[in-house]
Design a protein around this motif. Structure first.
Motif, PDB file in Angstrom:
ATOM      1  N   THR A   1       0.962  -0.768  -0.161  1.00  0.00           N
ATOM      2  CA  THR A   1       0.207   0.192  -0.155  1.00  0.00           C
ATOM      3  C   THR A   1       0.274   0.928   0.062  1.00  0.00           C
ATOM      4  OG1 THR A   1      -1.599  -1.672   1.351  1.00  0.00           O
ATOM      5  CG2 THR A   1      -1.929   0.930   1.484  1.00  0.00           C
TER       6      THR A   1
ATOM      7  N   GLU B   1      -9.677   2.342  -2.063  1.00  0.00           N
ATOM      8  CA  GLU B   1     -10.505   1.072  -2.157  1.00  0.00           C
ATOM      9  C   GLU B   1     -11.178   0.362  -2.758  1.00  0.00           C
ATOM     10  OE1 GLU B   1     -11.820   2.555   2.468  1.00  0.00           O
ATOM     11  OE2 GLU B   1     -13.154   1.890   1.269  1.00  0.00           O
TER      12      GLU B   1
ATOM     13  N   PHE C   1     -13.321  -3.419   0.483  1.00  0.00           N
ATOM     14  CA  PHE C   1     -13.177  -2.031   1.255  1.00  0.00           C
ATOM     15  C   PHE C   1     -11.696  -2.259   1.995  1.00  0.00           C
ATOM     16  CE2 PHE C   1     -17.528  -3.195   2.165  1.00  0.00           C
ATOM     17  CZ  PHE C   1     -17.754  -2.277   1.478  1.00  0.00           C
ATOM     18  N   ASN C   2     -10.289  -3.066   0.981  1.00  0.00           N
ATOM     19  CA  ASN C   2      -9.064  -2.551   1.222  1.00  0.00           C
ATOM     20  C   ASN C   2      -8.580  -1.518   1.151  1.00  0.00           C
ATOM     21  OD1 ASN C   2      -8.440  -4.969   2.717  1.00  0.00           O
ATOM     22  ND2 ASN C   2      -9.041  -5.900   0.697  1.00  0.00           N
ATOM     23  N   ILE C   3      -7.706  -0.364   1.361  1.00  0.00           N
ATOM     24  CA  ILE C   3      -7.088   0.323   1.398  1.00  0.00           C
ATOM     25  C   ILE C   3      -6.276   0.593   0.243  1.00  0.00           C
ATOM     26  CG2 ILE C   3      -5.962   2.845   1.249  1.00  0.00           C
ATOM     27  CD1 ILE C   3      -7.480   2.950   3.929  1.00  0.00           C
TER      28      ILE C   3
ATOM     29  N   TYR D   1      -3.814   6.464  -0.111  1.00  0.00           N
ATOM     30  CA  TYR D   1      -4.293   7.441   0.473  1.00  0.00           C
ATOM     31  C   TYR D   1      -3.878   8.659   0.818  1.00  0.00           C
ATOM     32  CZ  TYR D   1      -2.314   5.716   4.842  1.00  0.00           C
ATOM     33  OH  TYR D   1      -1.189   5.376   6.443  1.00  0.00           O
TER      34      TYR D   1
END
Length: 457
Positions: free
Chosen positions: A225, A272, A276-278, A281
Protein backbone atom coordinates in the motif's frame (compact mmCIF):
# COMPACT_ATOMS: atom_id res chain seq x y z
CA UNK A 1 -1.08 31.67 32.05
CA UNK A 2 -4.84 32.04 31.65
CA UNK A 3 -6.49 29.51 29.39
CA UNK A 4 -8.70 31.29 26.88
CA UNK A 5 -11.38 30.22 24.48
CA UNK A 6 -9.94 31.05 21.06
CA UNK A 7 -11.91 31.18 17.83
CA UNK A 8 -9.65 29.78 15.12
CA UNK A 9 -11.65 31.87 12.71
CA UNK A 10 -13.81 34.91 13.43
CA UNK A 11 -17.55 34.66 13.86
CA UNK A 12 -19.33 34.98 10.61
CA UNK A 13 -21.52 37.99 11.20
CA UNK A 14 -22.12 39.50 13.88
CA UNK A 15 -30.55 45.40 33.94
CA UNK A 16 -31.11 42.75 36.05
CA UNK A 17 -31.52 42.59 39.86
CA UNK A 18 -28.96 40.49 41.74
CA UNK A 19 -30.51 38.45 44.51
CA UNK A 20 -30.36 35.33 46.60
CA UNK A 21 -26.69 34.77 47.57
CA UNK A 22 -25.62 37.27 50.18
CA UNK A 23 -24.23 40.74 49.63
CA UNK A 24 -23.65 41.81 46.07
CA UNK A 25 -21.04 43.94 44.41
CA UNK A 26 -22.50 45.53 41.30
CA UNK A 27 -20.07 45.31 38.40
CA UNK A 28 -20.75 48.02 35.86
CA UNK A 29 -19.44 48.21 32.32
CA UNK A 30 -18.67 51.25 30.25
CA UNK A 31 -21.37 51.50 27.62
CA UNK A 32 -19.98 51.53 24.08
CA UNK A 33 -22.02 52.41 21.04
CA UNK A 34 -23.31 49.16 19.65
CA UNK A 35 -21.39 47.06 22.15
CA UNK A 36 -18.78 44.61 20.86
CA UNK A 37 -20.77 44.13 17.66
CA UNK A 38 -19.81 47.61 16.48
CA UNK A 39 -16.32 46.33 15.70
CA UNK A 40 -15.23 43.98 12.97
CA UNK A 41 -14.24 40.46 14.00
CA UNK A 42 -10.77 40.44 15.45
CA UNK A 43 -10.80 44.23 16.04
CA UNK A 44 -12.64 44.30 19.38
CA UNK A 45 -10.77 46.55 21.85
CA UNK A 46 -11.58 44.00 24.56
CA UNK A 47 -9.53 41.45 22.64
CA UNK A 48 -6.55 43.78 22.57
CA UNK A 49 -6.67 44.44 26.31
CA UNK A 50 -7.63 40.85 27.14
CA UNK A 51 -9.01 39.47 30.40
CA UNK A 52 -11.26 42.45 31.17
CA UNK A 53 -14.09 40.27 32.48
CA UNK A 54 -11.71 38.28 34.66
CA UNK A 55 -10.27 41.47 36.12
CA UNK A 56 -13.62 43.15 36.76
CA UNK A 57 -15.22 40.06 38.29
CA UNK A 58 -12.16 38.97 40.26
CA UNK A 59 -12.00 35.59 38.53
CA UNK A 60 -8.65 33.95 39.32
CA UNK A 61 -6.53 32.10 36.79
CA UNK A 62 -6.76 29.00 39.00
CA UNK A 63 -8.63 27.98 42.12
CA UNK A 64 -8.46 25.44 44.92
CA UNK A 65 -11.46 25.74 47.20
CA UNK A 66 -13.01 23.19 49.55
CA UNK A 67 -16.80 23.47 49.75
CA UNK A 68 -18.99 22.44 52.69
CA UNK A 69 -20.78 19.11 52.30
CA UNK A 70 -23.54 19.88 54.81
CA UNK A 71 -26.89 18.48 53.70
CA UNK A 72 -25.29 15.90 51.40
CA UNK A 73 -23.91 12.36 51.72
CA UNK A 74 -20.72 13.35 49.88
CA UNK A 75 -17.47 13.24 51.88
CA UNK A 76 -15.60 15.96 50.01
CA UNK A 77 -16.45 18.63 47.41
CA UNK A 78 -13.75 20.86 45.95
CA UNK A 79 -13.08 23.37 43.20
CA UNK A 80 -9.70 22.41 41.77
CA UNK A 81 -8.99 23.92 38.36
CA UNK A 82 -5.52 25.19 37.39
CA UNK A 83 -6.86 26.99 34.31
CA UNK A 84 -10.23 28.75 34.60
CA UNK A 85 -11.78 29.76 31.28
CA UNK A 86 -13.12 33.30 30.81
CA UNK A 87 -14.13 35.01 27.55
CA UNK A 88 -11.64 37.62 26.34
CA UNK A 89 -14.33 40.30 26.30
CA UNK A 90 -15.33 43.34 28.33
CA UNK A 91 -18.97 42.32 28.86
CA UNK A 92 -21.53 39.57 28.33
CA UNK A 93 -24.94 39.47 26.67
CA UNK A 94 -28.20 37.63 26.34
CA UNK A 95 -29.81 36.79 23.01
CA UNK A 96 -32.91 34.88 21.88
CA UNK A 97 -32.93 32.10 19.30
CA UNK A 98 -35.22 29.59 17.63
CA UNK A 99 -34.38 25.90 17.21
CA UNK A 100 -36.28 22.85 16.04
CA UNK A 101 -37.53 24.84 13.07
CA UNK A 102 -37.68 22.37 10.18
CA UNK A 103 -40.99 23.42 8.66
CA UNK A 104 -41.68 23.21 4.93
CA UNK A 105 -40.84 26.90 4.62
CA UNK A 106 -37.50 26.68 6.43
CA UNK A 107 -36.58 23.50 4.55
CA UNK A 108 -37.18 25.39 1.32
CA UNK A 109 -34.90 28.17 2.57
CA UNK A 110 -32.15 25.69 3.45
CA UNK A 111 -32.39 23.84 0.13
CA UNK A 112 -32.33 27.01 -1.93
CA UNK A 113 -29.40 28.26 0.16
CA UNK A 114 -27.26 25.31 -0.84
CA UNK A 115 -28.51 24.38 -4.31
CA UNK A 116 -28.58 26.60 -7.41
CA UNK A 117 -32.19 27.17 -8.47
CA UNK A 118 -31.18 27.89 -12.07
CA UNK A 119 -29.80 24.35 -12.41
CA UNK A 120 -33.04 22.88 -11.10
CA UNK A 121 -33.99 21.56 -7.66
CA UNK A 122 -35.98 18.34 -7.49
CA UNK A 123 -37.45 15.86 -5.03
CA UNK A 124 -35.24 12.87 -4.34
CA UNK A 125 -35.78 9.59 -2.53
CA UNK A 126 -34.05 7.82 0.33
CA UNK A 127 -33.80 4.70 -1.83
CA UNK A 128 -31.89 6.53 -4.55
CA UNK A 129 -29.72 8.26 -1.97
CA UNK A 130 -28.80 4.93 -0.37
CA UNK A 131 -28.31 3.09 -3.67
CA UNK A 132 -24.74 2.04 -4.35
CA UNK A 133 -25.10 2.13 -8.14
CA UNK A 134 -26.36 5.71 -8.61
CA UNK A 135 -23.59 6.80 -10.95
CA UNK A 136 -23.21 10.09 -12.79
CA UNK A 137 -25.02 8.84 -15.88
CA UNK A 138 -28.11 7.97 -13.84
CA UNK A 139 -27.98 11.30 -12.05
CA UNK A 140 -27.82 13.18 -15.36
CA UNK A 141 -30.81 11.17 -16.60
CA UNK A 142 -32.70 12.00 -13.40
CA UNK A 143 -32.19 15.72 -14.01
CA UNK A 144 -33.47 15.33 -17.57
CA UNK A 145 -36.56 13.37 -16.51
CA UNK A 146 -37.48 15.91 -13.80
CA UNK A 147 -36.73 19.07 -15.74
CA UNK A 148 -39.37 21.71 -14.96
CA UNK A 149 -40.86 19.92 -11.96
CA UNK A 150 -41.37 21.78 -8.65
CA UNK A 151 -40.14 20.16 -5.43
CA UNK A 152 -42.55 19.28 -2.63
CA UNK A 153 -40.93 20.59 0.53
CA UNK A 154 -42.86 18.25 2.77
CA UNK A 155 -40.27 15.68 1.66
CA UNK A 156 -36.87 15.02 3.21
CA UNK A 157 -34.52 14.53 0.25
CA UNK A 158 -33.73 17.02 -2.53
CA UNK A 159 -31.24 17.05 -5.39
CA UNK A 160 -29.66 19.94 -7.25
CA UNK A 161 -26.26 21.36 -8.06
CA UNK A 162 -23.48 23.29 -6.36
CA UNK A 163 -20.98 24.82 -8.79
CA UNK A 164 -22.35 22.57 -11.52
CA UNK A 165 -21.92 19.33 -9.52
CA UNK A 166 -24.92 17.29 -8.27
CA UNK A 167 -25.55 17.27 -4.51
CA UNK A 168 -28.26 15.94 -2.21
CA UNK A 169 -29.71 17.94 0.69
CA UNK A 170 -31.48 15.82 3.30
CA UNK A 171 -33.11 16.53 6.65
CA UNK A 172 -33.02 14.77 10.02
CA UNK A 173 -35.65 15.15 12.74
CA UNK A 174 -35.49 14.94 16.51
CA UNK A 175 -38.62 12.78 16.68
CA UNK A 176 -36.70 10.10 14.77
CA UNK A 177 -33.14 10.70 16.04
CA UNK A 178 -31.34 12.39 18.89
CA UNK A 179 -30.63 15.38 16.71
CA UNK A 180 -32.33 17.59 14.18
CA UNK A 181 -30.43 18.99 11.27
CA UNK A 182 -29.59 19.23 7.60
CA UNK A 183 -26.91 17.38 5.62
CA UNK A 184 -25.36 18.09 2.23
CA UNK A 185 -23.38 15.50 0.29
CA UNK A 186 -22.33 14.59 -3.23
CA UNK A 187 -25.04 12.82 -5.18
CA UNK A 188 -22.90 10.25 -6.95
CA UNK A 189 -19.69 8.34 -6.27
CA UNK A 190 -16.41 9.98 -7.20
CA UNK A 191 -15.00 9.07 -10.60
CA UNK A 192 -12.14 6.56 -10.62
CA UNK A 193 -9.19 7.45 -12.85
CA UNK A 194 -7.96 4.79 -15.28
CA UNK A 195 -4.67 4.26 -13.44
CA UNK A 196 -6.54 3.60 -10.21
CA UNK A 197 -9.08 1.34 -11.89
CA UNK A 198 -6.16 -0.71 -13.21
CA UNK A 199 -5.17 -1.28 -9.57
CA UNK A 200 -8.64 -2.67 -8.75
CA UNK A 201 -9.83 0.52 -7.09
CA UNK A 202 -13.64 0.54 -6.95
CA UNK A 203 -14.45 3.57 -4.81
CA UNK A 204 -13.15 6.61 -2.95
CA UNK A 205 -13.74 7.02 0.78
CA UNK A 206 -12.88 10.02 2.95
CA UNK A 207 -11.64 9.56 6.51
CA UNK A 208 -11.24 11.95 9.44
CA UNK A 209 -8.13 10.09 10.60
CA UNK A 210 -4.98 8.55 9.14
CA UNK A 211 -5.90 4.93 8.25
CA UNK A 212 -2.46 3.86 9.46
CA UNK A 213 -3.43 4.82 13.01
CA UNK A 214 -5.69 1.76 13.27
CA UNK A 215 -3.04 -0.73 12.22
CA UNK A 216 -1.52 -2.75 15.05
CA UNK A 217 1.55 -3.95 13.19
CA UNK A 218 2.87 -4.00 9.61
CA UNK A 219 1.67 -6.77 7.31
CA UNK A 220 2.59 -7.85 3.81
CA UNK A 221 -0.48 -5.99 2.57
CA UNK A 222 0.86 -2.80 4.17
CA UNK A 223 4.07 -3.02 2.17
CA UNK A 224 2.00 -3.07 -1.01
CA UNK A 225 0.00 0.00 0.00
CA UNK A 226 1.29 3.45 -0.86
CA UNK A 227 2.07 5.09 2.50
CA UNK A 228 2.33 8.74 3.43
CA UNK A 229 4.12 10.60 6.16
CA UNK A 230 1.82 12.34 8.64
CA UNK A 231 3.73 15.57 8.03
CA UNK A 232 3.27 15.49 4.25
CA UNK A 233 1.61 18.51 2.69
CA UNK A 234 -2.14 18.42 2.22
CA UNK A 235 -3.08 17.60 -1.37
CA UNK A 236 -5.65 20.39 -1.42
CA UNK A 237 -2.83 22.93 -1.70
CA UNK A 238 -4.06 24.75 1.42
CA UNK A 239 -2.56 24.97 4.87
CA UNK A 240 -4.88 24.88 7.93
CA UNK A 241 -5.09 28.68 8.18
CA UNK A 242 -6.08 29.03 4.52
CA UNK A 243 -8.56 26.16 4.86
CA UNK A 244 -10.11 27.82 7.89
CA UNK A 245 -10.69 31.01 5.92
CA UNK A 246 -12.17 29.04 3.03
CA UNK A 247 -14.51 27.18 5.37
CA UNK A 248 -15.62 30.49 6.90
CA UNK A 249 -16.39 31.77 3.40
CA UNK A 250 -18.57 28.74 2.70
CA UNK A 251 -20.63 29.17 5.86
CA UNK A 252 -20.92 32.92 5.39
CA UNK A 253 -22.23 32.40 1.86
CA UNK A 254 -24.85 30.00 3.27
CA UNK A 255 -25.98 32.55 5.85
CA UNK A 256 -24.91 30.78 9.04
CA UNK A 257 -24.31 33.31 11.81
CA UNK A 258 -23.26 33.28 15.47
CA UNK A 259 -20.68 30.55 15.06
CA UNK A 260 -16.93 30.24 15.58
CA UNK A 261 -14.46 27.73 14.25
CA UNK A 262 -13.36 25.37 17.00
CA UNK A 263 -11.46 22.59 15.23
CA UNK A 264 -9.75 21.75 11.96
CA UNK A 265 -8.11 18.48 10.95
CA UNK A 266 -6.71 16.91 7.79
CA UNK A 267 -9.07 14.80 5.70
CA UNK A 268 -7.72 11.59 4.16
CA UNK A 269 -8.76 10.43 0.71
CA UNK A 270 -8.56 6.65 0.34
CA UNK A 271 -8.85 4.52 -2.80
CA UNK A 272 -10.41 1.16 -1.91
CA UNK A 273 -11.13 -2.15 -3.63
CA UNK A 274 -14.49 -3.93 -3.50
CA UNK A 275 -13.57 -5.46 -0.12
CA UNK A 276 -12.82 -2.08 1.47
CA UNK A 277 -9.06 -2.68 1.42
CA UNK A 278 -7.19 0.60 0.99
CA UNK A 279 -4.98 0.58 -2.11
CA UNK A 280 -3.68 4.13 -1.69
CA UNK A 281 -4.47 7.17 0.41
CA UNK A 282 -3.25 10.68 1.10
CA UNK A 283 -4.13 13.89 2.88
CA UNK A 284 -6.59 15.68 0.66
CA UNK A 285 -8.72 18.45 2.13
CA UNK A 286 -9.86 19.42 5.60
CA UNK A 287 -12.67 18.82 8.07
CA UNK A 288 -13.65 21.98 9.92
CA UNK A 289 -16.00 22.30 12.89
CA UNK A 290 -17.91 25.41 13.92
CA UNK A 291 -19.81 25.75 17.21
CA UNK A 292 -22.66 28.05 18.14
CA UNK A 293 -21.50 31.28 19.76
CA UNK A 294 -22.59 34.60 21.18
CA UNK A 295 -20.41 37.62 20.40
CA UNK A 296 -17.59 35.33 19.23
CA UNK A 297 -17.65 33.30 22.49
CA UNK A 298 -18.53 29.62 22.19
CA UNK A 299 -21.74 28.52 23.89
CA UNK A 300 -21.19 25.89 26.60
CA UNK A 301 -22.81 22.74 25.19
CA UNK A 302 -21.71 19.72 27.25
CA UNK A 303 -22.54 16.13 26.41
CA UNK A 304 -25.06 15.62 29.20
CA UNK A 305 -25.67 11.87 28.89
CA UNK A 306 -23.14 10.97 31.62
CA UNK A 307 -24.08 13.45 34.36
CA UNK A 308 -24.34 11.30 37.47
CA UNK A 309 -27.01 13.24 39.35
CA UNK A 310 -29.35 12.59 36.40
CA UNK A 311 -28.48 9.04 35.37
CA UNK A 312 -28.19 7.69 38.92
CA UNK A 313 -31.80 8.45 39.69
CA UNK A 314 -33.03 6.06 37.00
CA UNK A 315 -30.22 3.50 36.56
CA UNK A 316 -31.08 -0.15 37.17
CA UNK A 317 -30.13 -2.26 40.19
CA UNK A 318 -26.98 -3.53 38.53
CA UNK A 319 -25.69 0.03 38.27
CA UNK A 320 -25.51 0.10 34.48
CA UNK A 321 -26.83 3.16 32.71
CA UNK A 322 -29.21 2.69 29.81
CA UNK A 323 -29.58 5.20 27.02
CA UNK A 324 -33.19 5.64 28.01
CA UNK A 325 -32.00 6.94 31.40
CA UNK A 326 -29.88 9.77 30.01
CA UNK A 327 -30.53 13.38 29.19
CA UNK A 328 -29.45 14.49 25.72
CA UNK A 329 -29.03 18.23 25.40
CA UNK A 330 -29.40 19.80 21.96
CA UNK A 331 -25.91 20.67 20.70
CA UNK A 332 -25.70 23.21 17.91
CA UNK A 333 -22.66 22.75 15.68
CA UNK A 334 -21.61 22.55 12.03
CA UNK A 335 -19.08 20.33 10.27
CA UNK A 336 -17.75 20.94 6.77
CA UNK A 337 -15.40 18.70 4.79
CA UNK A 338 -13.95 19.91 1.51
CA UNK A 339 -10.96 19.76 -0.81
CA UNK A 340 -9.85 21.38 -4.07
CA UNK A 341 -12.85 19.81 -5.84
CA UNK A 342 -15.35 21.50 -3.52
CA UNK A 343 -17.63 20.42 -0.70
CA UNK A 344 -17.56 16.74 0.24
CA UNK A 345 -20.09 16.87 3.10
CA UNK A 346 -21.71 19.46 5.33
CA UNK A 347 -23.72 18.80 8.50
CA UNK A 348 -25.65 21.40 10.49
CA UNK A 349 -26.99 20.03 13.77
CA UNK A 350 -29.63 22.05 15.60
CA UNK A 351 -29.10 25.20 13.51
CA UNK A 352 -29.98 28.32 15.47
CA UNK A 353 -31.98 31.17 13.97
CA UNK A 354 -32.37 34.64 15.45
CA UNK A 355 -33.92 37.99 14.62
CA UNK A 356 -32.86 39.33 18.01
CA UNK A 357 -30.06 41.74 18.88
CA UNK A 358 -27.46 41.31 21.59
CA UNK A 359 -28.69 42.60 24.94
CA UNK A 360 -25.84 43.73 27.22
CA UNK A 361 -25.94 42.40 30.77
CA UNK A 362 -25.31 45.40 33.00
CA UNK A 363 -24.51 43.47 36.19
CA UNK A 364 -22.72 40.17 36.74
CA UNK A 365 -21.95 38.56 40.08
CA UNK A 366 -18.29 38.37 41.05
CA UNK A 367 -16.25 35.20 41.43
CA UNK A 368 -16.53 35.29 45.22
CA UNK A 369 -20.28 35.68 44.97
CA UNK A 370 -20.51 32.84 42.46
CA UNK A 371 -18.64 30.52 44.86
CA UNK A 372 -20.99 31.50 47.70
CA UNK A 373 -23.97 30.78 45.44
CA UNK A 374 -22.44 27.42 44.54
CA UNK A 375 -22.15 26.56 48.23
CA UNK A 376 -25.84 27.37 48.71
CA UNK A 377 -26.83 25.29 45.65
CA UNK A 378 -24.91 22.16 46.73
CA UNK A 379 -27.35 20.76 49.36
CA UNK A 380 -30.36 20.86 47.06
CA UNK A 381 -28.41 19.75 43.97
CA UNK A 382 -27.05 16.68 45.77
CA UNK A 383 -30.12 15.96 47.87
CA UNK A 384 -30.43 12.16 48.38
CA UNK A 385 -27.46 11.68 46.02
CA UNK A 386 -25.47 8.51 46.77
CA UNK A 387 -23.10 8.33 43.82
CA UNK A 388 -19.57 9.74 44.01
CA UNK A 389 -18.09 9.96 47.53
CA UNK A 390 -15.97 12.89 46.37
CA UNK A 391 -16.72 15.57 43.78
CA UNK A 392 -13.98 17.71 42.23
CA UNK A 393 -15.00 20.56 39.96
CA UNK A 394 -11.94 20.63 37.70
CA UNK A 395 -13.54 22.38 34.70
CA UNK A 396 -14.58 25.88 35.73
CA UNK A 397 -15.52 28.69 33.37
CA UNK A 398 -17.58 31.78 32.78
CA UNK A 399 -19.53 30.99 29.63
CA UNK A 400 -22.80 31.20 27.73
CA UNK A 401 -25.51 28.56 28.12
CA UNK A 402 -28.72 28.09 26.14
CA UNK A 403 -31.94 28.00 28.17
CA UNK A 404 -35.37 26.99 26.89
CA UNK A 405 -38.00 29.70 27.26
CA UNK A 406 -40.88 28.25 25.25
CA UNK A 407 -41.81 25.99 22.34
CA UNK A 408 -38.76 26.13 20.06
CA UNK A 409 -37.73 29.34 21.82
CA UNK A 410 -34.40 29.76 23.62
CA UNK A 411 -32.35 32.40 25.34
CA UNK A 412 -28.59 32.29 25.75
CA UNK A 413 -27.44 33.63 29.13
CA UNK A 414 -24.09 33.99 30.97
CA UNK A 415 -23.34 31.32 33.58
CA UNK A 416 -20.58 30.18 35.88
CA UNK A 417 -19.88 26.53 35.06
CA UNK A 418 -18.62 24.11 37.71
CA UNK A 419 -18.07 20.70 36.11
CA UNK A 420 -16.18 17.52 36.89
CA UNK A 421 -14.51 16.02 33.83
CA UNK A 422 -12.75 12.67 33.89
CA UNK A 423 -9.63 12.57 31.72
CA UNK A 424 -11.25 10.23 29.19
CA UNK A 425 -14.21 12.63 28.78
CA UNK A 426 -12.27 15.85 28.22
CA UNK A 427 -12.22 15.70 24.43
CA UNK A 428 -15.96 15.11 24.17
CA UNK A 429 -16.76 17.52 27.05
CA UNK A 430 -18.93 14.94 28.84
CA UNK A 431 -18.99 15.91 32.54
CA UNK A 432 -19.93 13.46 35.26
CA UNK A 433 -20.96 16.29 37.59
CA UNK A 434 -22.26 19.73 36.66
CA UNK A 435 -23.65 22.75 38.49
CA UNK A 436 -24.28 26.02 36.66
CA UNK A 437 -24.86 29.35 38.39
CA UNK A 438 -26.67 32.18 36.59
CA UNK A 439 -24.03 34.91 36.37
CA UNK A 440 -26.72 37.59 36.58
CA UNK A 441 -28.46 36.68 39.86
CA UNK A 442 -26.65 33.67 41.35
CA UNK A 443 -29.50 31.17 41.00
CA UNK A 444 -28.81 27.60 39.89
CA UNK A 445 -29.53 26.94 36.21
CA UNK A 446 -31.24 23.61 35.56
CA UNK A 447 -29.20 21.23 33.41
CA UNK A 448 -32.40 19.72 32.04
CA UNK A 449 -33.92 22.43 29.90
CA UNK A 450 -36.25 20.14 27.94
CA UNK A 451 -37.87 17.22 29.74
CA UNK A 452 -38.66 15.77 26.32
CA UNK A 453 -34.96 15.10 25.77
CA UNK A 454 -34.82 12.65 28.68
CA UNK A 455 -34.50 9.10 27.39
CA UNK A 456 -34.12 10.10 23.74
CA UNK A 457 -32.39 7.25 21.92
Amino acid sequence: MRKRVFAISAALCMALVLAGCGSKKDVSYDAGAGGDDSFAAGENPADEKGGLLAEKLGIPESAQVELPTDGTKIKKITIDDPDIVVPDKDRMYTKSYRMGILTNDTKKEFVETFLNKEDGIYDYSMEMFDAKDTDREKIDKYFEDNDGKTPDYSGDYFIGKIDGEPYVVRFMYSDENKDEGVAVSRACPEDIADDMAARQVKKVTYYDYNPDDLKEKPTQKDTETDQIDKEDDNGSGMNPEQAGRKAAEYLASWGFKDIVQTNIIDMYKAYEDDRFNIIQYSKDGYIVRFDASVNDSVIYQPVTSMIDTITLQSSNEGGSIMGSDCYYQERSYYQLSFNEDGVVTFYAYWPMRSDDDLHPVDHLITWDEAVECLKKAVPQHFADYTGYSEVKFNDVRLAYFRTKTGDKQYEVIPVYVFAQLESWAEESNAPSQLIMIDARDGSEVDIIQDQGRLGVI
